[in-house]
Motif scaffolding. Structure first.
Motif, PDB file in Angstrom:
ATOM      1  N   THR A  66      -4.639  10.290  -4.043  1.00 21.12           N
ATOM      2  CA  THR A  66      -3.578  10.262  -3.289  1.00 21.12           C
ATOM      3  C   THR A  66      -2.906   9.318  -3.799  1.00 21.12           C
ATOM      4  O   THR A  66      -3.128   8.657  -4.868  1.00 21.12           O
ATOM      5  CB  THR A  66      -3.656  10.436  -1.943  1.00 21.12           C
ATOM      6  N   ALA A  67      -1.636   8.811  -3.149  1.00 16.87           N
ATOM      7  CA  ALA A  67      -0.834   7.851  -3.555  1.00 16.87           C
ATOM      8  C   ALA A  67      -1.606   6.488  -3.420  1.00 16.87           C
ATOM      9  O   ALA A  67      -1.088   5.401  -3.977  1.00 16.87           O
ATOM     10  CB  ALA A  67       0.263   7.861  -2.602  1.00 16.87           C
ATOM     11  N   GLY A  68      -2.756   6.453  -2.773  1.00 13.93           N
ATOM     12  CA  GLY A  68      -3.581   5.354  -2.888  1.00 13.93           C
ATOM     13  C   GLY A  68      -4.197   4.494  -3.912  1.00 13.93           C
ATOM     14  O   GLY A  68      -4.673   3.686  -3.893  1.00 13.93           O
ATOM     15  N   ARG A  71      -8.402  -5.011  -2.102  1.00 12.80           N
ATOM     16  CA  ARG A  71      -7.478  -4.802  -0.992  1.00 12.80           C
ATOM     17  C   ARG A  71      -8.001  -5.447   0.086  1.00 12.80           C
ATOM     18  O   ARG A  71      -9.098  -5.041   0.543  1.00 12.80           O
ATOM     19  CB  ARG A  71      -6.874  -3.329  -1.094  1.00 12.80           C
ATOM     20  N   LEU A 117      -8.997   6.954   5.241  1.00 10.19           N
ATOM     21  CA  LEU A 117      -7.914   6.508   5.825  1.00 10.19           C
ATOM     22  C   LEU A 117      -7.998   4.884   5.835  1.00 10.19           C
ATOM     23  O   LEU A 117      -8.968   4.428   6.645  1.00 10.19           O
ATOM     24  CB  LEU A 117      -7.562   6.865   6.949  1.00 10.19           C
ATOM     25  N   ARG A 163      -6.207   1.021   6.758  1.00 14.06           N
ATOM     26  CA  ARG A 163      -5.098   0.255   7.348  1.00 14.06           C
ATOM     27  C   ARG A 163      -5.034  -1.065   6.789  1.00 14.06           C
ATOM     28  O   ARG A 163      -5.808  -1.646   6.605  1.00 14.06           O
ATOM     29  CB  ARG A 163      -5.664  -0.193   9.075  1.00 14.06           C
ATOM     30  N   ARG A 164      -3.835  -1.341   6.299  1.00 13.95           N
ATOM     31  CA  ARG A 164      -3.408  -2.513   5.556  1.00 13.95           C
ATOM     32  C   ARG A 164      -2.152  -3.003   5.760  1.00 13.95           C
ATOM     33  O   ARG A 164      -1.013  -2.371   5.945  1.00 13.95           O
ATOM     34  CB  ARG A 164      -3.245  -1.899   4.030  1.00 13.95           C
ATOM     35  N   ALA A 215       0.012  -0.981   7.920  1.00 13.62           N
ATOM     36  CA  ALA A 215       0.455   0.384   7.654  1.00 13.62           C
ATOM     37  C   ALA A 215      -0.983   1.014   7.013  1.00 13.62           C
ATOM     38  O   ALA A 215      -1.956   0.524   7.227  1.00 13.62           O
ATOM     39  CB  ALA A 215       1.455   0.177   6.293  1.00 13.62           C
ATOM     40  N   GLU A 236      -2.812   4.039   4.560  1.00 13.09           N
ATOM     41  CA  GLU A 236      -2.684   4.789   3.521  1.00 13.09           C
ATOM     42  C   GLU A 236      -4.139   5.725   3.327  1.00 13.09           C
ATOM     43  O   GLU A 236      -4.779   5.352   3.851  1.00 13.09           O
ATOM     44  CB  GLU A 236      -2.534   3.886   2.018  1.00 13.09           C
ATOM     45  N   GLU A 237      -3.679   6.962   2.782  1.00 12.52           N
ATOM     46  CA  GLU A 237      -4.925   7.786   2.387  1.00 12.52           C
ATOM     47  C   GLU A 237      -5.392   7.886   0.992  1.00 12.52           C
ATOM     48  O   GLU A 237      -4.436   7.916   0.404  1.00 12.52           O
ATOM     49  CB  GLU A 237      -4.641   9.074   3.068  1.00 12.52           C
ATOM     50  N   LEU A 238      -6.598   7.864   0.705  1.00 17.83           N
ATOM     51  CA  LEU A 238      -6.930   8.340  -0.590  1.00 17.83           C
ATOM     52  C   LEU A 238      -8.322   9.038  -0.753  1.00 17.83           C
ATOM     53  O   LEU A 238      -8.757   9.007   0.339  1.00 17.83           O
ATOM     54  CB  LEU A 238      -7.225   6.853  -1.348  1.00 17.83           C
TER      55      LEU A 238
END
Length: 387
Positions: free
Chosen positions: A8-10, A134, A151, A153-154, A157, A159-161
């Motif tokens: 994904t976008a991650g 990260r 999933l 948490r950063r 926010a 993000e999913e990958l």
């Protein structure tokens, strides 16, 4: 046949390693050196400019030296602020102290680590090998076909990958493995600990004693050790035996003042300004430690009673083995790989149980006190249980 996950976008990663302690960092390092695309997710390291958290698990035994040499990491403990460990003094089974020196160990001296610097140096080595790091936390994980969906948490926010494999190196929290397997707790051991970082006026001067001091008492045991930041003192007992007075700095030190030997090491130190920290310290085992697309390592897979002084060493060994295991799984050529990794952990666990029973069995001064009686009873029960 290995099916690659669609990212994904991650980001594009074959492996996500959750947890940036020694086990996670070494896992990522081994995988990156094998040419894998690795993301190391770490939510507990102090960011630049902030005060690092105090942690116990500061002793690196001499037996770690060959492994660190093999990994090219020995320089990470011979430089910097880490202190040489010259052995152990113990009052265990007797009111008198006996000396267990590292002088004759073929691997030389161990080290008293600045854990935050040590862990950071291992993460830096992983990054230098090609790992992406990260500062984030894994908040959800589930399998999606042959892939692993995470999933993160950063910085507030999410993000999913997707990745092919995920490694749980989150320590005793075991944030991934605890939802996929069963955790077996050994007992109710907890540790209250604090750092003494300065002497009061007219103290005894510089503290140069580099031997760890261990002292058994009726309701548990103490240890104190000189670390780069000061002198660490810890009290180990069962959770139901820990009185409220231990939760204040003065209460913990007043309790230490009733010991025969530990109190002499603390003379001249000021009482800390903050309350003692508490942590679970019992042995812990995850069963099974692997599954389709996931694997646990370090304390997430196998945690030890601090009496063993093997926590950091085991984290390094299991991390290196985990990295090699996941790399072989990604190659898809060895169907026995996960079983071999589990057998490797079984061997460590068996050796630990024998050592644990032997060590606690040496202390017989308080056979009717709950803390010691429980460990004698547990040892006898283990001996009678079929293998």
């Amino acid at each position: 046949m290995n099916t690659r996950a669609t990212p994904t976008a991650g980001g594009r990663f074959e492996v996500v390693v959750a947890g940036g302690g020694p086990a996670g960092a070494v896992t990522a390092l081994v995988l990156a050196r094998a040419g894998r695309r690795v993301l190391l997710v770490d939510d507990r390291a102090a960011p630049p400019g902030t005060t690092a958290r105090l942690t116990i698990g500061e002793t690196l035994p001499p037996a770690a030296r060959p492994l660190l040499h093999d990994l090219g990491l020995w320089s990470h403990v011979t430089g910097g602020r880490h202190l040489r460990s010259t052995g152990i003094l113990a009052s265990w089974g007797s009111p008198e102290l006996y000396d267990r020196s590292d002088v004759r160990d073929p691997n030389g001296h161990g080290r008293h680590l600045d854990r935050n610097r040590f862990d950071a140096s291992l993460r830096s080595a992983a990054v230098a090998a090609g790992t992406e790091l990260r500062r984030a936390a894994v908040v959800r994980h589930h399998a999606q076909g042959p892939a692993q969906r995470l999933l993160l948490r950063r910085e507030g926010a999410f993000e999913e990958l997707l990745c092919d494999w995920v490694v749980d190196a989150t320590g005793r929290r075991c944030v991934i493995g605890r939802r996929l397997a069963v955790r077996h707790r050994q007992d109710r051991l907890v540790a209250a600990y604090t750092l003494l970082d300065r002497r009061v006026p007219h103290g005894r001067g510089t503290d140069e004693e580099l031997r760890t001091l261990v002292e058994a008492v009726p309701d548990g045991w103490w240890y104190t050790v000189r670390v780069p930041a000061g002198r660490l003192v810890a009290y180990l007992t069962d959770s139901d035996l820990a009185g409220r007075t231990l939760r204040t700095p003065t209460g913990l030190l007043a309790h230490a003042a009733r010991t025969r030997h530990v109190r002499t090491r603390l003379e001249g130190y000021a009482s800390p300004a903050t309350a003692p920290r508490w942590t679970a310290a019992h042995g812990l085992r995850l069963s099974p430690p692997t599954g389709p697309g996931w694997l646990a390592t370090g304390d997430a897979a196998l945690a030890f009673d601090p009496l063993s002084s093997q926590g950091v060493l085991t984290a390094l060994h299991t991390g290196a083995h985990a990295g090699r295991t996941v790399d072989l799984c990604l190659r898809g050529t060895d169907t026995q790989t996960l079983a071999d990794y589990t057998a490797f952990l079984d061997g460590i666990a068996d050796a630990y149980r024998g050592h644990h029973a032997h060590c606690y069995g040496q202390e017989r001064r308080w056979p009717t006190h709950p803390f010691w009686k429980r460990r004698v009873d547990s040892s006898m029960s283990s001996e009678q249980r079929p293998s």
